[in-house]
Motif scaffolding. Structure first.
Motif, PDB file in Angstrom:
ATOM      1  N   ILE A  41       0.801  -1.229   0.000  1.00  0.00           N
ATOM      2  CA  ILE A  41       0.000   0.000   0.000  1.00  0.00           C
ATOM      3  C   ILE A  41       0.833   1.279   0.000  1.00  0.00           C
ATOM      4  O   ILE A  41       0.471   2.260  -0.650  1.00  0.00           O
ATOM      5  N   MET A  42       1.952   1.276   0.693  1.00  0.00           N
ATOM      6  CA  MET A  42       2.756   2.495   0.760  1.00  0.00           C
ATOM      7  C   MET A  42       3.354   2.838  -0.613  1.00  0.00           C
ATOM      8  O   MET A  42       3.474   4.007  -0.959  1.00  0.00           O
ATOM      9  N   ASP A  43       3.696   1.810  -1.380  1.00  0.00           N
ATOM     10  CA  ASP A  43       4.202   2.036  -2.737  1.00  0.00           C
ATOM     11  C   ASP A  43       3.070   2.344  -3.710  1.00  0.00           C
ATOM     12  O   ASP A  43       3.171   3.264  -4.520  1.00  0.00           O
ATOM     13  N   SER A  44       1.982   1.591  -3.623  1.00  0.00           N
ATOM     14  CA  SER A  44       0.856   1.775  -4.548  1.00  0.00           C
ATOM     15  C   SER A  44       0.227   3.157  -4.431  1.00  0.00           C
ATOM     16  O   SER A  44      -0.304   3.680  -5.403  1.00  0.00           O
ATOM     17  N   LEU A  45       0.285   3.732  -3.236  1.00  0.00           N
ATOM     18  CA  LEU A  45      -0.342   5.032  -3.008  1.00  0.00           C
ATOM     19  C   LEU A  45       0.673   6.133  -2.704  1.00  0.00           C
ATOM     20  O   LEU A  45       0.333   7.163  -2.131  1.00  0.00           O
ATOM     21  N   CYS A  46       1.925   5.928  -3.105  1.00  0.00           N
ATOM     22  CA  CYS A  46       3.000   6.865  -2.754  1.00  0.00           C
ATOM     23  C   CYS A  46       2.744   8.297  -3.231  1.00  0.00           C
ATOM     24  O   CYS A  46       3.198   9.250  -2.606  1.00  0.00           O
TER      25      CYS A  46
END
Length: 177
Positions: free
Chosen positions: A27-32
């Motif tokens: 999630i942290m990468d997908s929504l960076c």
């Protein structure tokens, strides 16, 4: 300190599990692009059994954000997404369950480090570092049914109708934020 979730790896077993769930979800990468930050009880070690993983984000195009959230997590258990008005501010909130954790995604049209959830966490973390007994007392109050901010206000004996605002005011007066 809270800009990335690596600190969870050196925390409690539950913090380690939360770290793995967040990483596995990606999630942290997908929504960076939305500058996500994990806030709330897990980062500062005052989580209880039913605590969720609160991830706040800076969002200006709610329609695009909702579409992205739906595409990424719409198939997750218990998924729901809605727009709300909180303290006269429009927000998008999504919830779902992944690897045994409830995730709450919160998008607001302001930088994450100026959002109330982040400011509350900074104040609460400072108090935990300053007052040795507060962590155990807040956890005890939370287990009795109080939400986090009201529990801190009760411990600090802060008066007023709105514990969320009271805690922010306390943090400002103490020079924490």
């Amino acid at each position: 300190m809270f800009d990335n979730i690596n600190y969870l790896q050196s925390g409690s077993e539950k913090q380690n599990q939360a770290f793995k769930a967040i990483r596995n979800l990606g999630i942290m990468d997908s929504l960076c692009e939305y500058n996500p930050i994990l806030c709330g009880t897990f980062p500062i070690g005052i989580d209880i059994t039913d605590s969720d993983l609160d991830i706040i984000m800076e969002v200006y195009d709610f329609q695009r954000f909702e579409e992205k959230i739906n595409n990424l997590y719409g198939d997750k258990e218990g998924f729901k997404i809605k727009r709300l008005l909180i303290r006269e501010s429009s927000v998008v909130k999504a919830n779902f369950i992944f690897e045994g954790f409830e995730f709450e995604l919160f998008g607001e049209a302001q930088p994450v480090k100026t959002q109330n959830a982040y400011l509350h966490m900074i104040i609460e973390n400072s108090l935990i570092n300053l007052l040795p007994n507060i962590r155990a007392e807040v956890i005890k109050l939370k287990k009795q049914g109080l939400k986090t901010e009201p529990a801190f206000c009760k411990f600090l004996q802060l008066e007023g109708d709105d514990p969320y605002e009271n805690l922010l005011e306390y943090g400002k007066n103490m020079g924490i934020i």
